[in-house]
Design a protein around this motif. Structure first.
Motif, PDB file in Angstrom:
ATOM      1  N   UNK A   1       0.968  40.062  72.071  1.00 38.77           N
ATOM      2  CA  UNK A   1       0.412  38.849  71.456  1.00 38.77           C
ATOM      3  C   UNK A   1       1.234  37.635  71.872  1.00 38.77           C
ATOM      4  N   UNK A   2       2.566  37.780  71.866  1.00 39.03           N
ATOM      5  CA  UNK A   2       3.436  36.672  72.265  1.00 39.03           C
ATOM      6  C   UNK A   2       3.173  36.248  73.704  1.00 39.03           C
ATOM      7  N   UNK A   3       3.054  37.240  74.585  1.00 42.83           N
ATOM      8  CA  UNK A   3       2.822  36.933  76.001  1.00 42.83           C
ATOM      9  C   UNK A   3       1.467  36.255  76.202  1.00 42.83           C
ATOM     10  N   UNK A   4       0.453  36.777  75.529  1.00 39.57           N
ATOM     11  CA  UNK A   4      -0.895  36.220  75.685  1.00 39.57           C
ATOM     12  C   UNK A   4      -0.951  34.767  75.202  1.00 39.57           C
ATOM     13  N   UNK A   5      -0.343  34.507  74.057  1.00 44.83           N
ATOM     14  CA  UNK A   5      -0.366  33.145  73.508  1.00 44.83           C
ATOM     15  C   UNK A   5       0.478  32.191  74.352  1.00 44.83           C
ATOM     16  N   UNK A   6       1.602  32.689  74.879  1.00 49.35           N
ATOM     17  CA  UNK A   6       2.450  31.836  75.712  1.00 49.35           C
ATOM     18  C   UNK A   6       1.690  31.412  76.977  1.00 49.35           C
ATOM     19  N   UNK A   7       0.979  32.371  77.577  1.00 53.52           N
ATOM     20  CA  UNK A   7       0.203  32.062  78.786  1.00 53.52           C
ATOM     21  C   UNK A   7      -0.929  31.088  78.472  1.00 53.52           C
TER      22      UNK A   7
ATOM     23  N   UNK B   1       4.108  18.391  72.625  1.00 53.00           N
ATOM     24  CA  UNK B   1       4.274  19.090  71.356  1.00 53.00           C
ATOM     25  C   UNK B   1       5.075  20.359  71.576  1.00 53.00           C
ATOM     26  N   UNK B   2       5.812  20.761  70.519  1.00 53.30           N
ATOM     27  CA  UNK B   2       6.607  21.987  70.575  1.00 53.30           C
ATOM     28  C   UNK B   2       5.968  23.020  69.658  1.00 53.30           C
ATOM     29  N   UNK B   3       5.646  24.190  70.249  1.00 51.15           N
ATOM     30  CA  UNK B   3       4.988  25.250  69.487  1.00 51.15           C
ATOM     31  C   UNK B   3       5.889  26.468  69.431  1.00 51.15           C
ATOM     32  N   UNK B   4       6.011  27.032  68.237  1.00 52.04           N
ATOM     33  CA  UNK B   4       6.783  28.256  68.039  1.00 52.04           C
ATOM     34  C   UNK B   4       5.834  29.357  67.582  1.00 52.04           C
ATOM     35  N   UNK B   5       5.799  30.484  68.321  1.00 49.81           N
ATOM     36  CA  UNK B   5       4.943  31.619  67.978  1.00 49.81           C
ATOM     37  C   UNK B   5       5.829  32.748  67.466  1.00 49.81           C
TER      38      UNK B   5
ATOM     39  N   UNK C   1      10.094  37.440  68.176  1.00 50.36           N
ATOM     40  CA  UNK C   1       9.403  38.618  67.644  1.00 50.36           C
ATOM     41  C   UNK C   1       9.899  39.023  66.268  1.00 50.36           C
ATOM     42  N   UNK C   2      11.022  38.445  65.840  1.00 57.02           N
ATOM     43  CA  UNK C   2      11.593  38.817  64.546  1.00 57.02           C
ATOM     44  C   UNK C   2      11.648  37.586  63.643  1.00 57.02           C
ATOM     45  N   UNK C   3      10.944  37.606  62.520  1.00 55.70           N
ATOM     46  CA  UNK C   3      10.924  36.433  61.636  1.00 55.70           C
ATOM     47  C   UNK C   3      12.292  36.103  61.023  1.00 55.70           C
TER      48      UNK C   3
ATOM     49  N   UNK D   1       1.905  39.984  59.042  1.00 60.26           N
ATOM     50  CA  UNK D   1       2.405  41.333  58.769  1.00 60.26           C
ATOM     51  C   UNK D   1       3.374  41.747  59.868  1.00 60.26           C
ATOM     52  N   UNK D   2       4.568  42.204  59.475  1.00 58.34           N
ATOM     53  CA  UNK D   2       5.585  42.578  60.467  1.00 58.34           C
ATOM     54  C   UNK D   2       6.018  44.040  60.334  1.00 58.34           C
ATOM     55  N   UNK D   3       5.871  44.627  59.171  1.00 58.49           N
ATOM     56  CA  UNK D   3       6.280  46.024  58.983  1.00 58.49           C
ATOM     57  C   UNK D   3       5.111  46.941  59.302  1.00 58.49           C
ATOM     58  N   UNK D   4       5.409  48.109  59.927  1.00 53.48           N
ATOM     59  CA  UNK D   4       4.369  49.066  60.306  1.00 53.48           C
ATOM     60  C   UNK D   4       3.639  49.571  59.065  1.00 53.48           C
TER      61      UNK D   4
END
Length: 455
Positions: free
Chosen positions: A15-21, A4-8, A34-36, A56-59
């Motif tokens: 968060x990206x690093x943790x989920x990738x691992x 399967x191919x997963x896109x985070x 990191x940018x939608x 949510x992406x904006x501070x």
């Protein structure tokens, strides 16, 4: 590891690093962005199986509207993807809104690894099921197209044939049961297929069943299906012809060959529009257009107690009588020419033609086997031909010898027609030779045949 191919998609690189691992040990492809805004240009997005999308992406923004926007964008570009929404700000109404927009599930940050893996696995199973359903639908569509492709054509322009086709055109648009009658070889199945082709069910399957070839002991299994273990060889559940034709047309050929016992079972299925598989008690609803065909005289069979009157009423809402070839006049030559070209191409014998005398022989013959007999006659002539011209002697027709009976022709016209037919048969269909034998002109002979409906 699952294929399967997963896109985070998350603006937090931790968060990206943790989920990738976490996910790389479960799934063979894990991609992170990191940018939608990259979604719009992401290559082969439709090949992704699961998207894990932050809301949510904006501070300082925690409404979740950004995530909902990008969820809609993903669904526009690749509606089959399973999308899991992620947020650190849990709210029931936000989760409900995401699910309404098509999200597969919802994950709160920080997450429990086991729960997250279970959620992703569920989304993977959903995506897998959707793929399988899509593939099955494609296969079903291709199968229907293949089944409904008919390489046979209704050929001819005689009044008798056009009368039938006009009736077929009127009846096809309805869902009434149709009984197609006629001699063997007249093309009853072609008429049934034409009814299906012109109906609102034309994109569904046309299932043809030769009732004469089904053993009585297998009747229920073939038509209604069976459950696993219903009998010795029933190793799995199997749908019958009624279920296979659901939504389409079921054509039961040689309906007159059924025993009274099997007629009763068929009547029950037709009346109730439900079937029960052998070895099961569960009724299954079926929606079919029923077309039956026979060369038997079902009305006489009812009188003789060989066919159920109530079944005849059920299958005989409209009756279409297919004319025999001998009543179709010049269609004989049109069909002969069609089959001649077909077999010229098949056997590589270019330039073949049928001469006038041979055409007259074909026209004079009564064709007891109808179109089927004509087809085999033309094929045999093409195969055995030794020149580019097919003559009367190239067509081997099975002319029955006259049988001496007590009852002769009923009228003078009948006797005259019998004499003409015998003369034509004795002269291999040659009108000139037959006319000479009878002591009349060729034109007179032709006119008499035309008057008798043989032209």
């Amino acid at each position: 590891m699952l294929d399967a191919k997963i896109l985070v998609i998350d603006d937090n690189k931790s968060v990206l690093s943790a989920l990738e691992i976490l996910l790389q040990f479960e799934y063979n492809t894990v991609t992170t962005i990191s940018n939608p805004n990259q979604i719009s240009s992401f290559p082969d997005l439709h090949q992704i199986d699961i998207v894990m999308l932050d809301m949510n992406f904006s501070a300082g923004v925690n409404t979740g509207n950004e995530g909902l926007f990008w969820l809609r964008e993903i669904r526009k570009k690749a509606p089959a993807i399973s999308v899991i929404m992620m947020t650190a700000y849990g709210a029931i109404d936000l989760a409900v809104e995401a699910l309404k927009e098509g999200a597969a599930d919802f994950i709160l940050k920080p997450w429990n690894n086991d729960k997250l893996l279970a959620t992703v696995r569920s989304a993977y199973e959903l995506r897998k099921s959707q793929k399988e359903v899509h593939q099955l639908r494609q296969k079903e569509s291709h199968l229907k197209q293949h089944i409904n492709q008919s390489k046979n054509y209704i050929i001819g322009n005689s009044k008798a044939l056009n009368t039938v086709l006009n009736l077929v055109g009127k009846v096809a648009k309805t869902n009434v049961n149709v009984l197609v009658t006629g001699e063997n070889g007249t093309g009853k199945e072609l008429i049934a297929r034409e009814l299906h082709k012109l109906s609102s069910r034309s994109n569904e399957v046309f299932i043809a069943v030769d009732m004469g070839s089904i053993a009585e002991s297998l009747f229920e299994s073939e038509l209604f299906g069976h459950a696993k273990g219903a009998f010795t060889d029933a190793k799995e559940d199997r749908a019958g012809k009624f279920e296979a034709a659901n939504g389409g047309t079921l054509f039961l050929d040689e309906i007159g060959n059924l025993s009274l016992q099997t007629q009763a079972k068929l009547l029950s299925a037709i009346q109730n529009k439900t079937i029960v598989r052998v070895g099961s008690n569960k009724p299954i609803s079926v929606d079919i257009r029923l077309i039956c065909a026979t060369n038997e005289n079902l009305d006489k069979m009812v009188v003789d107690g060989l066919f159920r009157e109530d079944l005849l009423y059920r299958i005989n809402t409209i009756r279409v009588e297919v004319p025999p070839l001998r009543e179709r006049g010049n269609d004989i030559l049109i069909l002969a020419d069609f089959y001649l070209n077909k077999f010229i191409s098949k056997y590589g014998k270019q330039g073949l033609r049928i001469n006038q005398a041979a055409q007259e022989k074909l026209m004079a013959y009564p064709w007891p086997g109808n179109i089927r007999e004509l087809l085999h006659t033309i094929e045999r002539a093409v195969i055995l031909s030794e020149s580019n011209v097919l003559k009367p002697e190239d067509f081997l027709l099975h002319v029955s010898k006259p049988i001496s009976v007590d009852l002769g022709p009923e009228t003078l016209e009948d006797m005259e027609l019998l004499m003409i037919t015998n003369a034509l048969n004795q002269n291999d269909g040659n009108y000139s030779a037959a006319a000479e034998q009878l002591g009349i002109s060729r034109q007179t002979l032709y006119n008499k045949m035309k008057k008798a409906g043989k032209q």
